[in-house]
Scaffold this motif. Structure first.
Motif, PDB file in Angstrom:
ATOM      1  N   LEU C 261      -2.266   4.596  -0.420  1.00 11.67           N
ATOM      2  CA  LEU C 261      -2.236   5.670  -0.913  1.00 11.67           C
ATOM      3  C   LEU C 261      -2.951   6.901  -0.573  1.00 11.67           C
ATOM      4  N   LEU C 321       2.673   7.214   0.865  1.00 12.21           N
ATOM      5  CA  LEU C 321       2.613   5.794   0.628  1.00 12.21           C
ATOM      6  C   LEU C 321       2.760   4.734   1.335  1.00 12.21           C
ATOM      7  N   MET C 326       5.701  10.342   1.024  1.00 12.86           N
ATOM      8  CA  MET C 326       6.431  10.049  -0.211  1.00 12.86           C
ATOM      9  C   MET C 326       6.726  11.363  -1.029  1.00 12.86           C
ATOM     10  N   ARG C 334       9.992   5.812  -5.078  1.00 10.32           N
ATOM     11  CA  ARG C 334       8.675   5.350  -4.772  1.00 10.32           C
ATOM     12  C   ARG C 334       8.474   3.830  -5.554  1.00 10.32           C
ATOM     13  N   LEU C 339       5.260   1.005  -5.561  1.00 10.76           N
ATOM     14  CA  LEU C 339       4.356   1.691  -6.346  1.00 10.76           C
ATOM     15  C   LEU C 339       4.713   1.514  -7.923  1.00 10.76           C
ATOM     16  N   VAL C 426       0.913  -0.634  -4.915  1.00  9.27           N
ATOM     17  CA  VAL C 426      -0.022   0.398  -5.400  1.00  9.27           C
ATOM     18  C   VAL C 426      -0.019   0.476  -6.730  1.00  9.27           C
TER      19      VAL C 426
END
Lengths: 353, 360, 508
Positions: C261, C321, C326, C334, C339, C426
């Motif tokens: 990220l 990302l 993103m 996302r 994520l 993430v």
């Protein structure tokens, strides 16, 4: 010693189920008491109101004639209501659907035969959607309150209908009375059975309820709408589109109301006149909530509300009780429904106890 | 058809039996009569005069009849069910009192051939569906003569419910009557497109008065025009009921509808077994159309003329629709020396010369 | 000193055998305690131990089912908060009740009886503030004050009424470390003037630094009463949670070569005019590490988290990302790219209150096999919910329990479990252990560490410095919308972080 209102820690399924039943029972009790104070035998009048109209096959089919538009509209509205999209202008969307269906029925070239009814259906569906779509566009684009917009559009639709039946669409053979000509035979739904008035709209209502069930309890789209309605911030958190919910909620309701307008025009009405609905679009809101926005509940709610109409006529015929008793019963039902709703989620305690 | 009727009656017999046992016992001898009204019950106006018709039946035939009245049935979808319910429950004579009830009556009547159906203001006749209507124009012609004598401005006003022949025809007759006094008199016309809209009606009446009209005729279901005239200090002509209470000083007269003979006659014929489907159209001579007492302000000599005109119409010496008559576009609609035939009168869709306004 | 007070005088407050039950739970069970005049008395316990109920009973906001309350030796019947205030009992809540658009003096005037004479009142405020060492300026707008300053206003508002018993509920949760020290100085002065203080907390070190007596609650009962200055941390922990404080296992990190990220130049107000403006935030997050964002709430934490999750957009800046841009992606897009996010508000944002845990599993699980052909697979969602419940020891009646029926801590465990079940690349977690009891907090922290050690990049927003210091590999401080340089594990001490939080250590 003051009274206090506290939320219940647990709301059981039994309570949720019992609340509408209790509301109906209380409506019956108070309605009976009302009849009694008016000097009628409460049991006989209640029987005439709620049982009499449905004791014969004909009565049952008449109940369906009244209930079907309520059920179709309520099913459509419930989709939006689940997402906190308050389309209260189904009456206007029904009117636009009826106008569109009648327009196709009256002015489409002759010789369409079997195609005419589907075309009228489609026109009504699109007209209802378009009318609701105005509110959806304004809300999604400018954040306009859809309650006000849909309600105001209802008046516009009513005035448009009024203008059409008094002006350009007035039946030239109708002695200047504000109504259109009758739909051509190809644009009229034949009853399922010549003895009764009930048409294929019954099957459509069942189809709508089935689709609603699928949407509500199985589809991911229905789930997204429910999240948006119950917790808008949660919907934002996972990226469920709010605009999508607005469009879906309003368009589905508008389409359903428009189709209900088609079934009125092609069915029991057969033509447009200045007044085409006894407030189906508004009563359907009650039906949706009596039915807890659930297909089975909407089915029962629609039948019950239809019964208040038919029963109101019945007691007028057999006992001379004024027709406004229908409204009284609908009001009582709504009142008790809200009350029982309240008591399933809250309780009253004495503070200091 | 026979089969279906039996099924229908079975269903409704269970219904009727369950709730009205004591009545059913006597039902064989008693004639059950039904009346369906599009509007709610009221103290004056169209519905009231029909309610008086029912009262007349009760007074004349007493316990030989039993009456059911259903008000406020304005939607055709509902009317059809109401008519069917009444027929299924053994009502043998059923009155529908509004033009808008025609469609459902025409649908239901053939399915109940044993029932006598009477449609007031109707146009379509069936074997067992009769119609009755009043010659409003006869009364309006007399009222027009009175207005012609009493107007100072030479301008009349007409507020009509709907531009249907039943309203347009009498409106024309009103002016034709006035023009027998003074051929220069004109009449401004407004249609409300509603029988009952007091707010709009009052505005319309006031607009007409502002244009100089000093006799206002209202053909609606209210007393608003008479009341507005009273407030403004001009004259008015009432319709359906005697509206003196709305304007004791303003009402010159009122064209009062008395349906008693229609109601009692139909009921008596059904009792006798002599009822047939008729198309009745009665007026001053038959007493279905009457005039409310003339306003005290009308001079004695004018009254005498009015009384003479009433007698003339009754005897047929005076024909309101005698030619030559032009419409307000200048076309001759009734040639000189001719009288407009009844069917044409009932289908009038033109405004007479001197009527200022349009249909619709 | 404490013993002398205890034996020499009538207690200011005495509770005897206080019990209070709510349907399904006994909040207070036969609680007995005594607070002497001028004593700072800690009520120590985890969330759900019954502290809040006890305070409400003392303050009169609710009545006990059983038991006796004595105040200066007199028995109190059912008293209301108004009566409590008349007796000199004042309370400072965790969440302040100040009008932001009014000045300090106006806010205080609203709580005092009689006519409002602002100049005279301002003078009194200044005088009282000086006496206790509070830095309160009567003329300032509350909206312009920091959280610590607002708390001082709240305390001052109580002091203006000459209290005899002051109750503070978790007062340090909104304060930077330096402000905590300042608060303690003020509280000691107040106590020295004879006012008793009840200090509600679940933080052992604070209680040991400040209080002369601690009553420890667990599960609604008193599990011990002791002098925290002399008791060992072990003894207090055993009283509070029934065992020693758990510790987390923190193996060394092995980082991915490229950040998973990456944030550059994130600036502006994502929430519009009300919110805080972000100021050039730049951040790289590598797989395998946990990065902390420290700072007091209101300094841009919500804004930054919302920008990262996709709920809001900043006017300027880029985000990537897994190496792909993103910035313009919606939250669901996302999520589909790996994520996951645990927001600080659990009910209403992280979970739908009126929905079951099964339905709430679908809320984010739709990216991972719970939806097919547009239809929700409720059977699978239910099985996954059941697995989360058992793996994370969520106290719930089962997958069909409503989210709103869970306690905050249990719902937090459920939401974290739900997000971890997605095995995110993430993971962003805001306030992972707010309102969670000590044992569960350690469990949650360990799970977060485990996820990072499986190669995920983890970003943790927290107001609790101890927590960040315990689990993070690097820590940034977010203050007034600006991000400090990251401080590596080992160098991150409370005082160093605190200096960034107050702006002293700003080094841009």
């Amino acid at each position: 010693m003051a009274l206090r209102i506290e939320p219940r820690r647990e709301v059981t399924w039994a309570a949720r189920l019992l609340a509408p039943i209790a509301a109906v029972l209380l409506t019956l009790v108070f309605g009976g008491a009302l009849f009694w104070t008016l000097g009628f035998d409460p049991l006989a009048t209640l029987y005439a109101f709620f049982i009499g109209p449905v004791t014969g096959l004909y009565g049952l089919t008449e109940l369906l004639v009244k209930a079907v538009p309520l059920i179709i509209i309520a099913a459509g509205l419930s989709v939006g209501f689940r997402a906190n999209i308050w389309n209260i202008g189904a009456e206007g969307q029904l009117t636009m659907g009826a106008i569109a269906a009648a327009g196709v029925g009256l002015f489409a070239p002759q010789g369409l035969h079997g195609l005419l009814l589907p075309l009228m259906f489609l026109a009504a569906l699109l007209a209802g959607m378009a009318w609701a779509g105005i509110a959806a566009f304004l809300r999604a684009r400018f954040g306009t309150n859809e309650i006000l917009v849909t309600l105001m559009l209802t008046y516009i639709a009513g005035l448009l209908l009024s203008w059409l039946v008094r002006g350009p669409w007035r039946d030239p053979m109708g002695f200047n009375f504000p109504q259109t000509a009758l739909m051509p035979p190809a644009g009229t739904l034949s009853p399922l059975d010549p003895r009764f008035r009930v048409t294929a709209s019954v099957w459509f209502a069942l189809l709508v309820l089935g689709l609603l069930w699928l949407f509500v309890s199985r589809s991911f789209a229905g789930y997204r709408l429910a999240v948006g309605g119950a917790a808008p911030r949660a919907a934002r958190y996972v990226g469920f589109s709010e605009k999508g919910a607005i469009w879906t909620g309003l368009l589905v309701g508008g389409a359903a109301a428009g189709v209900a307008g088609f079934y009125e025009v092609a069915g029991p009405l057969g033509q447009l006149s200045a007044v085409i609905s006894p407030g189906y679009g508004f009563t359907a809101i009650i039906v949706a909530f009596v039915g807890r926005l659930h297909p089975a509940g909407i089915l029962l709610g629609g039948l019950f509300l239809a019964l208040t109409y038919v029963g109101g006529e019945a007691v007028q015929v057999s006992f001379g009780i004024p027709a406004h008793i229908t409204r009284v019963f609908q009001g009582l039902l709504l009142f008790f429904l809200l009350a029982s709703e309240f008591f399933t989620s809250w309780r009253i305690t004495r503070s200091g106890a | 058809m026979n089969f279906s009727r039996r099924r229908l009656l079975q269903g409704s017999a269970a219904f009727a039996g369950a709730l009205a046992l004591p009545r059913l016992a006597a039902a064989q001898d008693v004639l059950k009569i039904g009346q369906v009204n599009a509007s709610p019950a009221a103290e004056i106006g169209w519905s009231k005069q029909h309610a008086l018709g029912i009262e007349a039946i009760k007074a004349a035939l007493g316990d030989k009849v039993q009456v059911t009245v259903v008000d406020n049935t304005f939607l055709p979808q509902d009317a059809e069910r109401v008519f069917r319910d009444l027929a299924s429950q053994g009502h043998r004579l059923i009155f529908g009192t509004s033009f808008s009830l025609g469609q459902p009556m025409q649908k239901v009547a053939p399915q109940f051939p044993d029932v006598a159906w009477e449609h007031c203001s109707g146009i379509v006749h069936l074997d067992n569906l009769g119609t009755f209507e009043a010659k409003y124009y006869e009364g309006m012609y007399i009222a027009g003569i009175a207005a012609g004598h009493m107007t100072k401005t030479g301008k009349l006003g007409f507020v009509g419910g709907f531009p249907i022949p039943d309203i347009v025809g009498p409106g024309n007759a009103f002016l034709l009557g006035a023009r027998t006094v003074n051929p220069d008199i004109t009449c401004s016309v407004v249609f409300l497109n509603s029988w009952f809209d007091p707010g709009k009606e009052k505005e319309a009446a006031q607009a007409l008065m502002a244009q100089g009209a000093d006799v206002i005729l209202g053909m609606t279901d209210t007393g608003v025009c008479v009341q507005a005239a009273q407030e403004a200090g001009v004259y008015a002509v009432g319709y359906a009921s005697d509206l003196t209470s709305f304007g004791p000083d303003s009402q010159l007269t009122s064209v009062v509808l008395d349906w008693s003979s229609e109601y009692v006659g139909a009921a008596q014929k059904v009792l006798d077994g002599s009822w047939t489907s008729e198309s009745r159209w009665d007026g001053l001579a038959e007493g279905v159309v009457t005039l409310a007492p003339f306003n005290a302000a009308i001079p004695e000599d004018v009254r005498a003329k009015l009384d003479a005109a009433v007698e003339g119409v009754k005897s047929g010496e005076i024909q309101p629709y005698a030619g030559e008559i032009k419409d307000n576009q200048g076309n001759v609609v009734v040639a000189a020396g001719e009288v407009l035939p009844g069917d044409a009168v009932r289908g009038i869709n033109w405004l007479a010369e001197g009527m200022i306004g349009t249909l619709g | 000193m404490a013993t002398a007070i205890d034996e020499g005088m009538t207690p200011r407050l005495e509770l005897r055998d206080i019990s209070k039950a709510y349907p399904g739970v006994v909040a207070n069970d036969a609680i007995t305690l005594s607070v002497a005049p001028g004593e700072i008395h800690a009520i120590l316990g985890e969330n759900g131990a019954g502290k809040s109920t006890l305070m409400k009973i003392i303050y009169g906001a609710t009545s006990p089912d059983r038991g006796e309350i004595r105040y200066d030796g007199r028995v109190l019947g059912h008293h209301s908060p108004a009566q409590a205030r008349a007796l000199g009992i004042e309370m400072v809540y965790q969440h302040f009740s100040l009008f932001e658009t009014a000045t300090v003096a106006e806010n205080i005037a609203l709580c005092l009886p009689g006519r409002m004479d602002l100049p005279a009142l301002s003078a009194r405020i200044a005088e009282t503030a000086a006496r206790y060492g509070l830095s309160v300026e009567p003329g300032r707008l509350v909206a312009d004050l920091s959280m610590g300053e607002r708390q001082q206003v709240e305390i001052l508002r109580c002091l203006m009424r000459d209290p005899r018993l002051l109750i503070l509920d978790e007062p340090t949760s909104v304060l930077a470390p330096q402000a905590v020290e300042q608060l303690f100085t003020v509280l000691r002065r107040i106590a020295a003037g004879g006012c008793s203080i009840i200090y509600i907390s679940h933080k052992l070190d604070e209680v040991r630094a400040l209080c002369q007596r601690a009553t420890v609650l667990r599960g609604g009962r008193v599990t011990g009463s002791t002098d925290p200055r002399t008791a060992s941390a072990h003894d207090l922990a055993v009283m509070m949670i029934g065992s020693d404080l758990p510790v987390t296992d923190h193996p060394p990190a092995s980082l991915t070569p490229a950040p998973l990220l990456s944030v550059q130049g994130l600036s502006g107000r994502p929430f519009g005019a009300q919110g805080r403006a972000l100021d050039g935030i730049a951040l790289d997050l590598f797989g395998g590490e946990i990065v902390g964002i420290a700072g007091v709430s209101g300094n841009g934490q919500s804004e930054l988290a919302a920008c990262l999750s996709g709920e809001a957009a900043a006017p300027a800046g880029r985000m990537a990302l897994l190496g792909q841009d993103m910035t313009g992606l919606r939250a669901d897009q996302r999520r589909r790219r790996g994520l996951a996010y645990v927001p600080e508000e659990r009910l209403g944002r992280g979970a739908v209150p009126g929905h079951t845990l099964t339905q709430n599993t679908l809320l984010t699980g739709y990216t991972a096999g719970l939806v097919r052909h547009g239809l929700a697979r409720y059977a699978q969602a239910r099985a996954r919910a059941a697995a989360i419940i058992s793996r994370f020891s969520v106290k719930a009646e089962g997958p069909q329990a409503l989210a709103s029926s869970l306690s905050g801590g249990n719902l937090q465990k459920f939401i974290l479990g739900r997000e971890l079940a997605l095995d995110p690349k993430v993971l962003i977690v805001a306030q992972p252990t707010w309102g969670v009891d000590v044992g569960a907090a350690a469990f949650i922290r360990q799970r977060i560490i485990d996820q990072s050690r499986r190669g995920a990049a983890v970003l943790v927003f927290s107001e609790e410095l101890e927590e960040l210091i315990e689990i993070c590999d690097r820590i940034h401080v977010l203050s007034e919308g600006r991000l400090s340089p990251s401080i590596p594990r080992g160098e991150a001490t409370k005082s160093r972080l605190g200096s960034y939080m107050t702006g002293v250590g700003r080094m841009h």
